[in-house]
Scaffold this motif. Sequence first.
Motif, mmCIF file in Angstrom:
data_model
loop_
_atom_site.group_PDB
_atom_site.id
_atom_site.type_symbol
_atom_site.label_atom_id
_atom_site.label_comp_id
_atom_site.label_asym_id
_atom_site.label_seq_id
_atom_site.Cartn_x
_atom_site.Cartn_y
_atom_site.Cartn_z
ATOM 1 N N LEU A 106 26.006 -14.029 -10.012
ATOM 2 C CA LEU A 106 25.178 -15.143 -9.555
ATOM 3 C C LEU A 106 24.186 -14.708 -8.484
ATOM 4 N N MET A 107 24.574 -13.732 -7.676
ATOM 5 C CA MET A 107 23.685 -13.281 -6.607
ATOM 6 C C MET A 107 22.450 -12.557 -7.146
ATOM 7 N N THR A 108 22.494 -12.145 -8.412
ATOM 8 C CA THR A 108 21.318 -11.497 -8.997
ATOM 9 C C THR A 108 20.307 -12.528 -9.512
ATOM 10 N N THR A 109 20.702 -13.786 -9.504
ATOM 11 C CA THR A 109 19.786 -14.855 -9.908
ATOM 12 C C THR A 109 19.051 -15.336 -8.666
ATOM 13 N N GLU A 110 17.781 -14.990 -8.542
ATOM 14 C CA GLU A 110 17.049 -15.182 -7.293
ATOM 15 C C GLU A 110 16.870 -16.636 -6.889
ATOM 16 N N ASN A 111 16.957 -17.562 -7.860
ATOM 17 C CA ASN A 111 16.697 -18.953 -7.500
ATOM 18 C C ASN A 111 17.958 -19.670 -7.005
ATOM 19 N N LEU A 112 19.076 -18.940 -6.870
ATOM 20 C CA LEU A 112 20.288 -19.539 -6.304
ATOM 21 C C LEU A 112 20.454 -19.089 -4.858
ATOM 22 N N SER A 113 20.651 -20.042 -3.968
ATOM 23 C CA SER A 113 20.872 -19.696 -2.563
ATOM 24 C C SER A 113 22.332 -19.273 -2.374
ATOM 25 N N ILE A 114 22.609 -18.665 -1.228
ATOM 26 C CA ILE A 114 23.983 -18.250 -0.920
ATOM 27 C C ILE A 114 24.893 -19.480 -0.851
ATOM 28 N N ALA A 115 24.372 -20.569 -0.329
ATOM 29 C CA ALA A 115 25.159 -21.804 -0.250
ATOM 30 C C ALA A 115 25.507 -22.315 -1.643
ATOM 31 N N SER A 163 34.749 -24.162 0.359
ATOM 32 C CA SER A 163 34.385 -25.397 1.063
ATOM 33 C C SER A 163 33.295 -25.140 2.101
ATOM 34 N N GLU A 164 33.217 -23.894 2.593
ATOM 35 C CA GLU A 164 32.199 -23.545 3.592
ATOM 36 C C GLU A 164 31.519 -22.232 3.205
ATOM 37 N N THR A 165 30.223 -22.159 3.469
ATOM 38 C CA THR A 165 29.476 -20.937 3.178
ATOM 39 C C THR A 165 29.994 -19.765 3.999
ATOM 40 N N ALA A 166 30.438 -20.059 5.226
ATOM 41 C CA ALA A 166 30.949 -18.992 6.100
ATOM 42 C C ALA A 166 32.191 -18.339 5.488
ATOM 43 N N ALA A 167 33.054 -19.157 4.871
ATOM 44 C CA ALA A 167 34.267 -18.615 4.247
ATOM 45 C C ALA A 167 33.891 -17.723 3.064
ATOM 46 N N PHE A 168 32.893 -18.152 2.292
ATOM 47 C CA PHE A 168 32.421 -17.324 1.177
ATOM 48 C C PHE A 168 31.845 -16.006 1.696
ATOM 49 N N THR A 194 32.786 -6.568 -1.140
ATOM 50 C CA THR A 194 31.697 -5.616 -1.404
ATOM 51 C C THR A 194 31.368 -4.694 -0.230
ATOM 52 N N GLY A 195 31.835 -5.051 0.966
ATOM 53 C CA GLY A 195 31.535 -4.220 2.122
ATOM 54 C C GLY A 195 30.275 -4.621 2.856
ATOM 55 N N CYS A 196 29.572 -5.634 2.352
ATOM 56 C CA CYS A 196 28.375 -6.109 3.078
ATOM 57 C C CYS A 196 28.243 -7.616 2.908
ATOM 58 N N SER A 197 27.421 -8.218 3.742
ATOM 59 C CA SER A 197 27.250 -9.670 3.717
ATOM 60 C C SER A 197 26.443 -10.091 2.488
ATOM 61 N N PRO A 198 26.568 -11.362 2.053
ATOM 62 C CA PRO A 198 25.764 -11.840 0.923
ATOM 63 C C PRO A 198 24.268 -11.674 1.157
ATOM 64 N N THR A 199 23.833 -11.919 2.392
ATOM 65 C CA THR A 199 22.404 -11.804 2.700
ATOM 66 C C THR A 199 21.913 -10.378 2.500
ATOM 67 N N ARG A 200 22.680 -9.414 3.041
ATOM 68 C CA ARG A 200 22.270 -8.012 2.887
ATOM 69 C C ARG A 200 22.359 -7.575 1.429
ATOM 70 N N TRP A 201 23.409 -7.997 0.718
ATOM 71 C CA TRP A 201 23.572 -7.601 -0.687
ATOM 72 C C TRP A 201 22.409 -8.152 -1.510
ATOM 73 N N GLN A 202 22.057 -9.402 -1.279
ATOM 74 C CA GLN A 202 20.953 -10.041 -2.019
ATOM 75 C C GLN A 202 19.646 -9.320 -1.730
#
Length: 335
Positions: free
Chosen positions: A291-300, A309-314, A322-330
Amino acid sequence: MAKPHIANHYLQATIRGAQRQGHDACSLLTQADIPNDWLGHPEQLITEQQLTHLIKSVWRATRDEFLGMSSERCNNGTFALMCEYCISSATLGAVLRKSAHFYRIVCNNLDIAMEAHDKQVFFRLHLKDARNDTDHLLQEFLILMWERMSCWLVDQQIPFAHTQFNYPAPSHEAEYQAMYPGELKFNQGVCGFQLHEKYLHLPVVRNEQELREFLQAAPAYILHRPSQDESLRSRIQALLARHDYVDMPGLTTLGELLHMTPRNIGRKLQDEGTSLRKIKEAQRREHAVRLMTTENLSIAEVSEQLGFSETAAFSRAFKRWTGCSPTRWQSNHNH
């Protein structure tokens, strides 16, 4: 040469529509390098390559992608044109919607649509007039085309919940077990297949060059049967795939479905080097990465689809996976 494993039934079934139009059976078989005396010998199995060549010879003879088995011809090149129309789509869901729209316009004999109900999606793919499809081969082939194309576009085996048909189980039902993943349902109102709505968000990862190669080899990929994994892990993965990530069943429910005790499931999974928790986490991780490779989907949005239930938990879970944050991976993978 690949080992023959396809029932001899498919030789006669493939050429029947062409024969009805007056084409010679021996000529069609010869073009496909299949001995004429194989026809009607149940013990003589055929290869995927031989069936591929035979379908191509029938396409050439009838000038019909529906193999002379529909009340209306479908011009050669129609499927390729649909694929070219859909290849720029971002997700599998977009492809399925666009392909249904395309065929509703060009093929009057195909009842095709996507319906959503209670987080399950049913893709209706049904011949309105099946009088000429006496062996059900066209109906089989149409469903196989869309299921295998879907898997190819997202480069993974999609665990379809079930595939259904509006006729009784045929004499070659054993072939269906190998062709279609998931549960088989016969004597239904319409034909089609069902999958969980979460798979509609899988990104299309193929490009135009890969599509050209796919179409040039057609129908080879559509006829190719993926290897079967008989492990308990694989069976549990298929059952979990029918549910949201929020309500995936636990050991008790899985035990009822598999006719095993929770203790035996846990012990068998341990023997296979895994556990139910690891399987669930791996499914979430794999789906998150796709899903993270689909650019039109936000991390939330990704977080919500994975049942957090929370973006922080994800974000914490994703960094653990993966060893890195969703923001950095994206950032690393979408540029």
